[in-house]
Design an enzyme around this catalytic site. Structure first.
Site, PDB file in Angstrom:
ATOM      1  CE  LYS A  68      -4.446  -1.330   1.836  1.00  0.00           C
ATOM      2  NZ  LYS A  68      -5.442  -0.935   2.845  1.00  0.00           N
ATOM      3  CG  ASP A 104      -8.685   1.191   3.055  1.00  0.00           C
ATOM      4  OD1 ASP A 104      -9.354   0.362   2.414  1.00  0.00           O
ATOM      5  OD2 ASP A 104      -7.452   1.092   3.207  1.00  0.00           O
TER       6      ASP A 104
END
Ligand code: ATR
Length: 273
Positions: A68, A104
């Site tokens: 990420k 997210d």
């Protein structure tokens, strides 16, 4: 090469990802051509392989652990929220460029809005247990949604202090976590405590506001002890599987051109997998 648009989830290892189930469900439901595949790419190969994906027919990808942060660093353009969160989970490949976003926090908020429509992040303080990557995304989303006070408490205090040097949040000692919940309107567990195979989360909810929304990003088990304790006190709860489903929506829309819905049948399918 084919004209069928492909997307992927890239991780290392990748076997456990539920993302292919989610995206394939939407492709079938919407009658779209395309596919979504898991790709295991080791960290040392990530940069090279990522750059080749567009020429192999990929329109984009999700990235998960451990890529990420690397994905954010490699991208040609980065959304403001991904930059602030410090990680990317959704990439779009277009014209030889990599565009990075982090969905997210959006997924976290969308899950609460869908499942607790009366919840208002602006109503009062939020307490976040944990200071990892998930906590970062949730902090950004709550601050952007107008939450008046975000309090982070973490076993390793220095990790919470590091977040406080970046974001306008308050830090509480882990041992004082119950006191930190006094009057809070939102309580979020982002630690791994309470997950199957992990130690329990030992946490009284007696000091939370009497309509405090309690949510857990742990979804194995779906109903964690934290959510059970909240229910026993009559507090509203939202489980964690919806964040996984909702964070997938923006990527699907960017790659395949239609906004998909998070429905009970999708939820059941992912839970059954
Ligand atoms: P993610 O990026 O998914 O949020 P992470 O960075 O590994 O995952 O963070 C896991 C969180 O669970 C951390 O806040 C961690 O606390 P530390 O920073 O002290 O490691 C928390 N956590 C894990 N095991 C814990 C335990 N036994 N007691 C308290 N907190 C724990």
């Amino acid at each position: 090469m084919t004209n069928t648009p492909f997307a992927a989830v890239i991780g290392w290892p990748i076997g456990h990802s539920k993302s292919p189930i989610i995206h394939r469900h939407w492709l079938a439901e919407l009658g779209l051509s395309g596919d979504y595949v898991p790709l295991g790419i080791a960290p040392e190969d990530f940069a090279t392989e990522l750059r080749q994906l567009e020429s192999r027919g990929f329109v984009g990808a999700n990235v998960t652990i451990p890529h990420k942060e690397a994905a954010l660093a490699l991208a040609d353009t980065v959304t403001d929220r991904a930059r602030r969160i410090g990680a990317a989970n959704t990439l779009v490949f277009r014209g030889g460029k990599i565009h990075a976003d982090c969905t997210d926090g959006e997924g976290f908020l969308a899950n609460l809005k869908q499942n607790a429509p009366d919840w208002d992040p602006a109503k009062g303080p939020a307490v976040i247990l944990g200071a990892g990557g998930a906590a970062r995304a949730i902090i950004v989303s709550l601050l952007d949604a107008g939450c008046p006070e975000v309090i982070v408490t973490n076993r390793t205090r220095t990790r919470a202090d590091a977040l406080a040097s970046t974001f306008p949040i308050f830090v509480s000692d882990w041992d004082s976590r119950v006191d930190a919940t006094a009057g809070c309107a939102t309580l979020v567990n982002t630690t791994s405590l309470g997950m199957t195979g992990q130690p329990p989360l030992d946490m009284s909810l007696d000091l939370c506001a009497n309509d405090c929304l309690v949510t857990d990003i742990v979804y194995t088990p779906l109903k964690t002890d934290l959510l059970k304790s909240a229910e026993a006190l009559g507090l509203p709860t939202v489980d964690g599987i919806g964040m996984l489903l909702h964070q997938a929506v923006p990527g699907f829309e960017a790659w395949f051109g239609q906004k998909p819905a998070v429905t009970p049948s999708l939820r059941e399918k992912v839970l059954a997998a």
